[in-house]
Design an enzyme around this catalytic site. Structure first.
Site, PDB file in Angstrom:
ATOM      1  N   LYS A  39       1.084   0.816  -6.261  1.00 19.67           N
ATOM      2  CA  LYS A  39       0.595   1.638  -5.147  1.00 19.67           C
ATOM      3  C   LYS A  39       1.736   2.489  -4.595  1.00 19.67           C
ATOM      4  O   LYS A  39       2.890   2.039  -4.551  1.00 19.67           O
ATOM      5  CB  LYS A  39       0.028   0.705  -4.067  1.00 19.67           C
ATOM      6  CG  LYS A  39      -0.703   1.418  -2.932  1.00 19.67           C
ATOM      7  CD  LYS A  39      -1.271   0.388  -1.954  1.00 19.67           C
ATOM      8  CE  LYS A  39      -2.003   1.047  -0.793  1.00 19.67           C
ATOM      9  NZ  LYS A  39      -2.522   0.055   0.180  1.00 19.67           N
ATOM     10  N   SER A 114      -7.276   0.641   1.379  1.00 22.70           N
ATOM     11  CA  SER A 114      -6.527   1.821   1.016  1.00 22.70           C
ATOM     12  C   SER A 114      -5.967   1.803  -0.410  1.00 22.70           C
ATOM     13  O   SER A 114      -5.541   2.852  -0.895  1.00 22.70           O
ATOM     14  CB  SER A 114      -5.383   2.010   2.004  1.00 22.70           C
ATOM     15  OG  SER A 114      -4.453   0.957   1.908  1.00 22.70           O
ATOM     16  N   SER A 138      -6.991  -3.931   2.540  1.00 21.63           N
ATOM     17  CA  SER A 138      -6.732  -2.809   1.623  1.00 21.63           C
ATOM     18  C   SER A 138      -6.595  -3.184   0.156  1.00 21.63           C
ATOM     19  O   SER A 138      -6.576  -2.310  -0.707  1.00 21.63           O
ATOM     20  CB  SER A 138      -5.484  -2.046   2.061  1.00 21.63           C
ATOM     21  OG  SER A 138      -5.787  -1.229   3.163  1.00 21.63           O
TER      22      SER A 138
END
Lengths: 433, 89
Positions: A39, A114, A138
């Site tokens: 990420k 996210s 997330s």
């Protein structure tokens, strides 16, 4: 250590990646040559790391996050940086400055957020494993929406060194993969003590999943099946829990009274921490340069207005407000009491059951653009934020579909019992596959 | 209810930079969200002092850090090995 290279040229039709490494080097080890996506809020030495924000466009970290260093030591090939909501602030990956990621199951829908890029990359088969981060759901939300597995570890189990902070008392780096075994093997690599994170704990993870759950006691919180939860999701998750009963587990209903205000406590806490953590982005040390001829207030305001997206600016302002003189007692102090109450509720339940099960998300993946107002978006985090407030481990494992879209079963456990939530998810996965 | 003036003030404290049109939208959203946060009024008591946590410090000794070049590489402006910042006086 041997030096090898793999080529990585995925067909990224879902906009899962912000950066790809066409030639990714790797060494030997238990993950030798395995393509792992990271990420974009996790620092990677020599690879641009933007947090999906214009304010970090062009930033190339001079060091690796601890988790990334461990991946490299294990022989993994870091093949790219995945799309996300800017700084982790969102539930859909639509808040990326570089365009939304699409859900591989239905490109008219969001992948969740996210960590939406990491989830979509796995669901689309571009990589077998990815790192995500989970501040209020997330990792688990996009895992549920995309039909993959994601674990939010116990707070302190994975070092946050090199994770670009948004709300540091809540967030953890965690493993995402197609199967529970994949997630478990990635957890083995990234968990453990790191002196550079003062909240790190000496709790390595050396577990191999076991599907034996006979006699396991599962708590079913009534709040996780309330009126806000979509009936289709409820049906699928109840059936999955029925399956766990067939495997020898027993269920018992329970209640988390602090759920009434847990979401408010979460949003007060995370915005307050964000207002402090994101003060560093002023165009001086990294990102687009501030105009040094202007006064510092003017120069910072110019950089921050141009560099931060709307949701990030909204959360920084909410946090600044909640911490400001005259309001601290009403918001921040109350949120911390509420957080203690959430912990106490969990401790009480866990004295009578081994794990808690329910849906990961109250609905299936939203349509792109469906949640345009902030508050309705925040409300969709209601089932995931309690685990972050309490610091406990929680996993989302696919448990069927509703309206053709994946649904996630969430299993939460006692602090440092990540192994147990992995086992329950594994037992379910093995029984249905 | 918070007013546009209060939101403007917060924007200045946070160095976030708000213009007129945005101020209206932000103020409206602020009020919707703060109204939801009022549910915290139901919570009673003061935050407890954490008893199960300890501060973790390392010894105050010099340890290797990143090379200056590596740190300066991402800075927008630099001069004589220092990072250049906007004027404060």
């Amino acid at each position: 250590m041997g030096y090898h290279e793999i080529r990585f040229e995925p067909d990224d039709r879902y906009n899962a990646f912000l950066t790809t490494c066409t030639r990714a080097s790797h060494g030997d080890g238990r993950l030798a040559g395995v393509a792992v996506a990271v990420k974009d809020n996790i620092s990677t030495q020599g690879i641009e790391t933007t947090c999906a924000s214009k304010i970090l466009k062009g930033y190339v970290p001079p060091y690796d996050a601890h988790a990334v260093g461990l991946l490299k030591q294990a022989g993994a090939a870091i093949v790219g940086k995945t799309n996300m909501d800017e700084f982790g602030m969102g539930t859909t990956t639509e808040n990326s400055a570089f365009g939304p990621t699409l859900n591989p199951s239905d490109t008219g829908r969001v992948p969740g957020g996210s960590s939406g890029g990491s989830a979509a990359a796995i669901a689309a088969g571009m990589v077998p494993l990815a790192l995500g981060t989970d501040t209020g759901g997330s990792i688990r939300c996009p895992a549920a929406f995309c039909g993959i597995v994601g674990l939010k570890p116990t707070y302190g189990r994975v070092s946050r060194y090199g994770l670009i902070a948004y709300a540091n008392s809540l967030e953890q780096i965690g493993p995402m993969g197609k199967t529970v075994s994949d997630v478990s093997s990635l957890m083995q690599v990234i968990a453990g003590y790191d002196r550079r994170d003062s909240t790190s704990r000496e709790r390595p993870y050396a577990h191999t999943p076991s599907k034996e759950i006979k006699g396991l006691r599962i708590g079913i919180p009534e709040e996780y099946f309330g009126p806000g939860v979509d009936p289709g999701v409820t049906r699928v998750v109840r059936a999955a829990i029925g399956r766990l009963e067939e495997l020898g587990a027993t269920t018992k209903s329970c209640a988390i009274p602090s759920m009434d205000y847990a979401l408010a406590a979460y949003y007060v806490t995370c915005t307050c921490e964000a207002s402090s953590n994101l003060a560093r982005f002023d165009g001086v040390r990294y990102g687009p340069a501030a105009e040094t001829k202007k006064s510092w207030h003017d120069a910072y305001q110019d950089v921050r207005r141009a560099g931060f997206g709307l949701e990030v600016r909204r959360r920084i302002m909410l946090g600044t407000f909640a911490l400001s003189s005259g309001y601290y007692g009403k918001y921040y102090a109350k949120a911390q009491v509420a957080r203690e109450n959430v912990k106490k509720d969990f401790a009480k339940i866990f004295s009578g059951v081994d794990v808690i099960a329910g849906p990961t998300m109250p609905t299936i993946a939203f349509r792109l653009g469906e949640k345009s107002d902030p508050l309705p978006m925040y409300l969709s985090d209601i089932l995931t934020v309690p685990a972050n407030l309490a610091g406990i481990p929680a996993i989302s494992v696919p448990c069927g579909r509703s309206e053709g879209m994946p649904v996630g079963l969430q299993i939460m456990g006692r602090p440092f019992e990540d192994e147990r939530v992995i086992d329950v998810a594994y037992a379910y996965e093995q029984a249905v596959n | 209810m918070v007013s546009e003036n209060e939101v403007k003030h917060i924007g200045e404290l946070a160095d976030i930079g708000i213009d007129g049109e945005e101020l209206v939208a932000f103020t409206h959203q602020f009020n919707v969200i703060l109204e939801y946060f009022d549910i915290l009024d139901r919570v009673s008591g003061e935050p407890a002092v954490a008893s199960d946590l300890i501060n973790v410090m390392r010894d105050d000794i010099v340890e290797p850090s990143l090379p200056r070049d590596a740190v300066l590489r991402n800075a927008g402006g630099q001069e004589d090995g220092f990072i250049k910042a906007p004027r404060v006086m």
